[in-house]
Design a protein around this motif. Structure first.
Motif, mmCIF file in Angstrom:
data_model
loop_
_atom_site.group_PDB
_atom_site.id
_atom_site.type_symbol
_atom_site.label_atom_id
_atom_site.label_comp_id
_atom_site.label_asym_id
_atom_site.label_seq_id
_atom_site.Cartn_x
_atom_site.Cartn_y
_atom_site.Cartn_z
ATOM 1 N N PHE A 1 -4.872 43.539 -4.330
ATOM 2 C CA PHE A 1 -5.412 42.225 -4.684
ATOM 3 C C PHE A 1 -4.553 41.456 -5.677
ATOM 4 O O PHE A 1 -4.767 40.269 -5.877
ATOM 5 C CB PHE A 1 -6.835 42.370 -5.210
ATOM 6 N N PHE B 1 -8.574 42.294 -13.821
ATOM 7 C CA PHE B 1 -8.451 40.983 -13.185
ATOM 8 C C PHE B 1 -9.071 39.866 -14.018
ATOM 9 O O PHE B 1 -8.958 38.705 -13.665
ATOM 10 C CB PHE B 1 -9.116 41.005 -11.806
ATOM 11 N N MET C 1 -13.240 43.147 1.512
ATOM 12 C CA MET C 1 -13.360 41.698 1.586
ATOM 13 C C MET C 1 -14.051 41.144 0.347
ATOM 14 O O MET C 1 -13.647 40.110 -0.187
ATOM 15 C CB MET C 1 -14.140 41.292 2.842
ATOM 16 N N SER D 1 -14.093 42.358 -2.705
ATOM 17 C CA SER D 1 -13.167 42.350 -3.848
ATOM 18 C C SER D 1 -12.154 41.231 -3.684
ATOM 19 O O SER D 1 -11.831 40.520 -4.638
ATOM 20 C CB SER D 1 -12.430 43.682 -3.961
ATOM 21 N N GLY D 2 -11.640 41.101 -2.445
ATOM 22 C CA GLY D 2 -10.671 40.038 -2.192
ATOM 23 C C GLY D 2 -11.269 38.680 -2.499
ATOM 24 O O GLY D 2 -10.633 37.842 -3.138
ATOM 25 N N ILE D 3 -12.513 38.472 -2.073
ATOM 26 C CA ILE D 3 -13.141 37.168 -2.295
ATOM 27 C C ILE D 3 -13.360 36.924 -3.785
ATOM 28 O O ILE D 3 -13.176 35.815 -4.288
ATOM 29 C CB ILE D 3 -14.463 37.078 -1.497
ATOM 30 N N VAL E 1 -11.516 38.116 -6.336
ATOM 31 C CA VAL E 1 -10.229 37.749 -6.940
ATOM 32 C C VAL E 1 -9.830 36.356 -6.477
ATOM 33 O O VAL E 1 -9.323 35.534 -7.254
ATOM 34 C CB VAL E 1 -9.146 38.785 -6.583
ATOM 35 N N GLY F 1 -8.292 41.590 3.244
ATOM 36 C CA GLY F 1 -8.761 41.354 1.875
ATOM 37 C C GLY F 1 -7.628 40.826 1.001
ATOM 38 O O GLY F 1 -7.816 39.894 0.212
ATOM 39 N N GLY F 2 -6.444 41.409 1.164
ATOM 40 C CA GLY F 2 -5.283 40.930 0.410
ATOM 41 C C GLY F 2 -4.888 39.520 0.844
ATOM 42 O O GLY F 2 -4.559 38.670 0.020
ATOM 43 N N THR G 1 -6.811 37.297 1.829
ATOM 44 C CA THR G 1 -7.755 36.360 1.226
ATOM 45 C C THR G 1 -7.214 35.868 -0.116
ATOM 46 O O THR G 1 -7.262 34.675 -0.426
ATOM 47 C CB THR G 1 -9.108 37.063 1.021
ATOM 48 N N VAL G 2 -6.687 36.810 -0.912
ATOM 49 C CA VAL G 2 -6.123 36.420 -2.205
ATOM 50 C C VAL G 2 -4.890 35.540 -1.997
ATOM 51 O O VAL G 2 -4.687 34.549 -2.707
ATOM 52 C CB VAL G 2 -5.767 37.662 -3.038
#
Lengths: 614, 339, 114, 206
Positions: A204, A291, C93, C95-97, C99, D35-36, D38-39
């Motif tokens: 992330f 984060f 998803m 966690s991605g959202i 961040v 997911g990555g 998305t960032v």
């Protein structure tokens, strides 16, 4: 059952270029990372020599800025992270009882991308000068520089970063999907847990950096205007993006060190980790909070008191899970039987050093006081206490600890102790005085200081310390060379280990466990030892083992990226196109060539077991 | 001293720490020898945080030393230690106590953070207001009310609250006078102007050292400036003298001619001249050549002869002058004094 | 692998087959419904801006909500996040959202507070 | 059995895309990758939102954007997302021809979308809205261009995948690949939903 037996045994250099075996890739990461560590260390010593005395003129101006930029960049992206990946590759699948990582091919791609990215970046020294805008590359300093240094920085790190991202996903999937029977999440060794959280942070955090690098590259190569105020751009966009990535990056670095220390302290105290579940929780919490705090790198940027206060308090909060870890380590040793091997010495040195780095971290989280600390040598001292005193001591500890598993030899303990004491004393001599330098008004990233400002003495001591650290590192090199020229000299479990990686013979068979082990508790091997088995109980009968084929494509793909990097740096679109074309071709080849790997037959596995090789 | 400091056992520890730390460094540069209100409050914050942190360090170190000495493996003792899972009481303890300590720290933190920014707006009438612009690698100081622009040396009256508006002409710099106040960045672009304030303290006729704290290029290390704090009386005189100063204030006519021909397009003296380089009004009274060298003719000549040699990467061109011309212009510049 | 295929003629298997067919039919229906919904949501969003009848600040909030709803359809119906065995994808998803949200907030919000 | 072998209706698993460990790994890994992503897109969106009013002398978004064009592009992409989910349904029923058909439609719709986007960009450049004309220009082309590049990559991906497996049935080795492509394509659509909302529609209201 028809199988495609297209397996070719390769040897020598070709074997290393084509390998997809996580153990070999781990070694590659360790070697390449170690090499860059030496380069970064050399750059550090050169800077300290320049600062040894006031007004000295050895490395001045731009050259010094190149040194400081390359030192930071190299140490973080090309030394620390690859060495961490080296241990993760070599150890995590073993600790899980897995045959390999989830994507062996992608694993190789990740390594070669990192390698070529690192080489590209370092070639800048010979091709018009290294980048000089700091590892943070703040715009517009990084966008107005006319030479190609920053271009090498952007392209080199972009390529290396892509490899890191691939590695992160790989380990997440490996840990989620490939645990041996009985290896529940709450039985995973702490190093594996730390690798899991670190991989999550990579997943992330790195995309933000990827975009940041694209913006910087577009700005430099294609005249974009993201950071140019005259054209409506805003410099703060870069700072935000960089630190949105940059702070999690700090935890990406330190969490695996926490993991290593947890393993080492537990093993050499002969006790299970005190408060295991709290340790796991703390690791996850630190990852999450990582984060939420990036603005503490930007307190002096002028984001206003509300933002500064919120991020100050969030930053302080991180001290709590970190403190939990410190006390849990101490209480793991409490009542134990502490053996001071070199690995343990490094771990023992880690704890107080990291605590010192941690408390200065809390001090830095106070914005109003940070206006004084920020960008001074106090900050330099702080982050070296956490990164060198924390991470690097942890990595040294891990190296001595896992060396027998990775290289089938034990490192010499006497030399190891010299290595520790030289490095440890040198470290404190170097960085402790720097707290004072900062408080006494010395900004960071300066190539000189005038005499008569009371800064001379501390700077001198600091340089002496750096030389001692260099000497400690040289002792390590000697130790490694001596061990390399000696014969295999280790039993499979030299430290009386507690976790699965010590349950295989030496050298580790290419398929790791002949039979996937059954895990019956935390510290799986220790559980079996106390149950009187001494060895793992298999969870499956002996059978055929499916293995992936090696491939040269990861190397070629990364080479293509490397070539295209040059194309972009020199705005030569043919070269850039050719490089990217090579990448596409390798991807295309990978997708049209069916490669279902090969099988090791049951008879071979049985023979290995009988011969003590598995 | 501050109210919230007066109570508690910390006081004696504080006094000791303060004494210990205040011995450190150059009194015109060190953050540990604060001279103005802001720096003083920041020093107090340091003391609070260091005290709490030393408390933590002592507890951890003592415990750690005990564990390391007590539980080392003795020769011949092969017993297996008891495998302890954990202890909820202890774990609760070392979660809650740090939280409490951090709350103690968080309160003054937030308070001061707001305090230092609350007043950072443009000044009221009786306070001084200046505009600071960072350049590679020199500082420009504008006094909007007094309508004058200086460079490299900031002259300020004692006991005065100074409001600062910060911006940059090129890259990011950071404006830092350690003895008077912590730093704030100077950002390029109007969108990201910054404001700060500090108090000049009660000492007069001192010169504090100022630094650029953000990497800004090859000569970042040399981007020093001076803050001269004088009495309010002297300040008034200085302003009057500065405004009255012109390019005739130096007696060297040859040098003046060379200067007007070669330098005036970038450097101002009095009302004349450009503003791409630092203003040279009253140059003879300044403290340093190019902000860093001792203020004498030798150094000035060296600087004019080859600016890159002194400050790598700076924007002053190497003007093609003969040795005589350099000599003359140096004399002229050193003769520029305020009335 | 695929153990249940070893005796394909059993009635148990046949039963499973029928159930699966039914489930797929149901799935197709869901897909069609969500397609219609998404088209409608898109039309409404475009219309909200086109018509110029709604105040700007409300329109922005409104169309953002529509976008979120539409994305929910994509993720849960078409990308099957609602199905079994998607725990880790949901975590990933989410966690991605998270961040992503703080990233967007800081880049568009924090910048302008100074 | 071998992963490259054509599956029959008799031995067809309920989830062919996750029936092998390799498939399971790919499935999870790809989701995490999304997911990555998305960032990644969030960072681009954030940059765009921070700079979208910085058009200087050039045309603003409100003057520039043509909603009918965007609406048409949106319809193409939404429909292509539906056809790719139909392909996945075919996958689950072991109907390889139907799968190929639906993916071909997806591919064509994707090409149509890409064509519209290229047309749009050329039009904007003529209006004086270029990559280097202002911060708004840079941010706009970077965000929308990144999405376009994703579409292009998807087109190349599905082309290769279809070509390579044209004469093969559904196997345990190619089922995950089809499935992942469909996921990717939906994700590209998800991003587009935010682009038409945040860039075009919000651009119209200023």
């Amino acid at each position: 059952m028809a199988t495609h037996e297209s397996h070719k045994k390769r040897s020598g250099l070709m074997d290393w270029l084509t390998t997809v075996d996580h153990k070999k890739i781990g070694i590659l990461y360790l070697l390449a990372g170690g090499f860059f560590f030496l380069i970064g260390g050399l750059e550090a010593v050169l800077m300290r020599i320049q600062l040894m005395e006031p007004d000295s003129k050895i490395f001045t101006g731009e050259l010094y800025n190149q040194l400081l930029t390359m030192h930071g960049t190299t140490m973080i992206f090309l030394a620390a992270m690859p060495i961490i990946f080296g241990f993760m590759n070599a150890i995590v699948p073993l600790q899980l009882g897995a045959r390999d990582v989830a994507f062996p091919y992608v694993n190789a791609v990740g390594f070669w991308l990192f390698f070529f990215g690192g080489v590209l970046l370092n070639l800048s020294w010979f091709l018009g000068g290294a980048p000089e805008a700091g590892w943070t590359a703040y715009a517009p300093l990084s966008t107005v520089a006319e030479d190609t240094g920053v271009d090498f920085y952007v392209l080199g790190l972009q390529i290396a970063g892509a490899g890191t991202l691939a590695g992160g996903i790989n380990f997440l999937v490996t840990i989620i999907n490939m645990r041996a029977p009985g290896m529940t999440f709450m039985r995973m060794p702490l190093f594996t847990w730390a690798s899991f959280v670190t991989s999550g942070l990579i997943l992330f955090a790195f995309p933000a950096l990827t975009v940041g690098f694209f913006l910087l590259m577009f700005e430099r190569v294609f005249d974009a205007n993201f950071f140019n105020p005259d054209m409506g751009g805003n410099i703060l966009i870069w700072e935000h993006i960089f630190w949105i990535f940059g702070h999690p990056e700090v935890y990406i670095l330190i969490l695996p060190a926490f993991g290593i220390i947890s393993e080492v302290i537990s093993t050499f105290s002969n006790k299970r980790l005190f408060g295991y579940s709290a340790m796991v929780f703390a690791t996850v919490l630190i990852g999450f909070l990582g984060f939420m705090v990036w603005v503490h790198h930007m307190f002096t940027v002028g984001l206003g008191p509300v933002a500064n206060s919120i991020f100050a308090v969030a930053t302080m909060a991180i001290a709590i899970p970190t403190g939990v870890k410190i006390f849990n380590w101490i209480f793991t040793m409490w009542g134990g039987q502490i053996r001071f091997s070199t690995a343990m010495l490094f771990a023992v040195g880690f704890v107080p050093t990291f605590v010192m780095g941690g408390v200065t971290g809390v001090m830095l989280s106070v914005p109003a006081a940070d206006y004084q600390y920020h960008d001074s040598y106090f900050v330099v001292a702080h982050f070296h206490y956490v990164i060198v005193g924390g991470l690097i001591l942890g990595l040294f500890s891990g190296l001595y600890y896992w060396y027998p598993r990775m290289f089938n030899r034990v490192l010499n303990e006497t030399l190891g102790k010299w290595n520790f004491w030289l490095f440890f004393i040198g470290f404190h001599l170097t960085f402790f005085p720097q707290h004072w330098l900062g408080l006494m008004g010395m900004p960071r990233r300066v190539y000189t200081y005038m005499s008569g400002q009371d800064l001379d003495g501390a700077n001198f001591v600091s340089t002496i310390g750096a030389i001692l650290m260099g000497a400690g590192t040289i002792v390590l090199l000697i130790n490694i060379i001596i061990s390399a020229s000696s014969k295999y000299a280790t039993t499979k479990d030299p430290w009386d280990g507690r976790t699965l990686e010590w349950a295989m013979p030496v050298p580790t068979p290419e398929y790791n466990f002949a039979q996937t082990p059954l895990v019956r508790g935390l510290d799986a091997l220790y559980v079996e030892k106390t149950a009187g088995n001494g060895d793992m109980t298999p969870a499956e009968p002996v059978g055929e083992i499916h293995m992936p084929n090696g491939s040269i494509l990861p190397f070629i793909l990364s080479l293509g990226m490397f070539i295209s990097g040059f194309g972009f740096i020199y705005s030569n679109w043919y070269v850039a196109g050719a490089g990217l074309g090579l990448v596409l071709i390798t991807m295309f080849l990978r997708s049209i060539i069916d490669d279902h790997g090969y099988h090791i037959h049951k008879e071979e596995v049985e023979a290995d077991i009988k011969g003590g090789r598995a | 001293m501050k109210k919230w400091l007066q109570k508690g056992r910390f006081l004696s520890l504080f006094a000791m720490l303060a004494l210990l730390l205040m011995g450190c460094g150059d009194p015109t540069l060190s953050t540990l020898i604060p001279q103005g209100e802001v720096a003083d409050k920041q020093f107090q914050l340091m003391l609070i945080s260091i005290s709490i942190m030393i408390l933590v360090l002592v507890v951890v170190f003592v415990l750690y030393a005990f564990v390391l000495l007590k539980f080392r493996k003795k020769k011949g003792d092969n017993s297996t230690p008891k495998q302890v899972e954990g202890n909820h009481m202890l774990e609760l303890l070392w979660t809650v106590i740090p939280i409490l300590l951090l709350i103690i720290l968080a309160v003054p933190t937030v308070m001061r953070t707001f305090e230092f920014s609350a007043d950072a707006k443009p000044a009221s009438k009786n306070e001084l207001s200046i505009k600071v612009t960072g350049h590679q690698y020199w500082w420009e100081f504008e006094y909007p009310k007094e309508e004058l622009i200086t460079s490299q040396e900031l002259v300020l009256p004692a006991d005065t609250k100074v409001h600062v508006e910060l911006s940059s002409a090129d890259v990011i710099h950071s404006f830092w006078i350690p003895s008077l106040a912590g730093k704030t960045d100077t950002n390029p672009g109007d969108k990201n102007k910054n404001y700060m304030w500090f108090d000049t303290g009660s000492k007069t006729d001192v010169v504090y050292k100022g630094k650029c704290a953000e990497l800004c290029g090859a000569s970042h290390a040399l981007m020093d400036f001076k803050v001269r704090v004088v009495s309010k009386e002297d300040y008034k005189n200085w302003v009057a003298g500065y405004k009255a100063a012109d390019d005739k204030s130096s007696a060297n006519a040859d040098g003046q001619q060379v200067f007007e021909k070669n330098c005036l397009s970038c450097h101002a003296v009095g009302q004349n001249g450009g503003n791409t380089g630092p203003s040279l009004t009253g140059f003879g009274d300044k403290d340093r050549v190019a902000g860093i060298l001792e203020h004498d003719k030798e150094n000035l000549k060296k600087w004019i002869k080859d600016p890159q040699e002194v400050k790598p990467g700076n924007n002053m061109p190497k003007v093609n002058l003969s040795d005589e011309e350099i000599d003359a212009v140096s004399d002229y510049l050193l003769g520029l004094k305020l009335k | 692998m695929a153990n249940h295929t070893q005796n394909p003629e059993t009635t148990v298997h046949r039963h499973e087959e029928i159930q699966r067919k039914l489930a797929l039919k149901e799935e197709r229906k869901h897909h069609n419904v969500s397609f219609v919904m998404m088209i409608l949501l898109t039309i409404v969003a475009f219309f909200a801006i086109w018509s110029d009848k709604i105040s700007d600040s409300f329109a922005v909030l409104f169309i953002l909500t529509l976008a979120v709803v539409q994305v929910f359809f994509q993720l849960y119906v078409w990308m099957h996040l609602s199905h079994k065995g998607h725990d880790f994808p949901i975590w990933g998803m989410a966690s991605g959202i998270l961040v992503a949200a703080i990233t967007v907030a800081s880049l568009m919000g924090l910048i302008w507070t100074s | 059995m071998n992963a490259g072998e054509r599956l029959t209706d008799a031995n067809f698993p309920a989830h062919p895309e996750k029936a092998t460990l390799e498939g399971k790994n790919k499935f999870l890994g790809f989701w995490l990758f999304l997911g990555g992503e998305t960032v990644l897109f969030a960072t681009l969106f954030g940059t765009y939102l921070g700079l979208r009013n910085m058009h200087l002398d050039g045309p603003s978004g409100a003057e520039l954007f043509s909603l009918p064009l965007v609406f048409l592009a949106t319809m193409l992409l939404l429909t292509s997302s539906l056809t790719s989910v139909y392909a996945v349904l075919s996958l689950k029923q072991n109907k390889v021809r139907s799968l190929q058909g639906w993916f071909l439609v997806t591919l064509l719709l994707g090409l149509g979308f890409l064509g519209l986007e290229i047309y749009e960009f050329i039009h904007y450049v003529h209006e004086g809205h270029t990559f280097t004309s202002s911060a708004f220009g840079s941010a706009f082309y970077t965000l929308v261009g990144f999405h376009g590049a994703h579409v292009l990559f998807g087109i190349l991906w599905i082309t290769t995948l279809l070509a390579r497996n044209w004469n093969r049935g559904i196997t345990l080795s190619n089922a995950p690949k089809y499935y992942l492509f469909a996921l990717y394509w939906h994700f590209v659509d998800v991003v587009w939903v935010f682009i038409f909302t945040v860039v075009y529609l919000m651009g119209k209201v200023g």
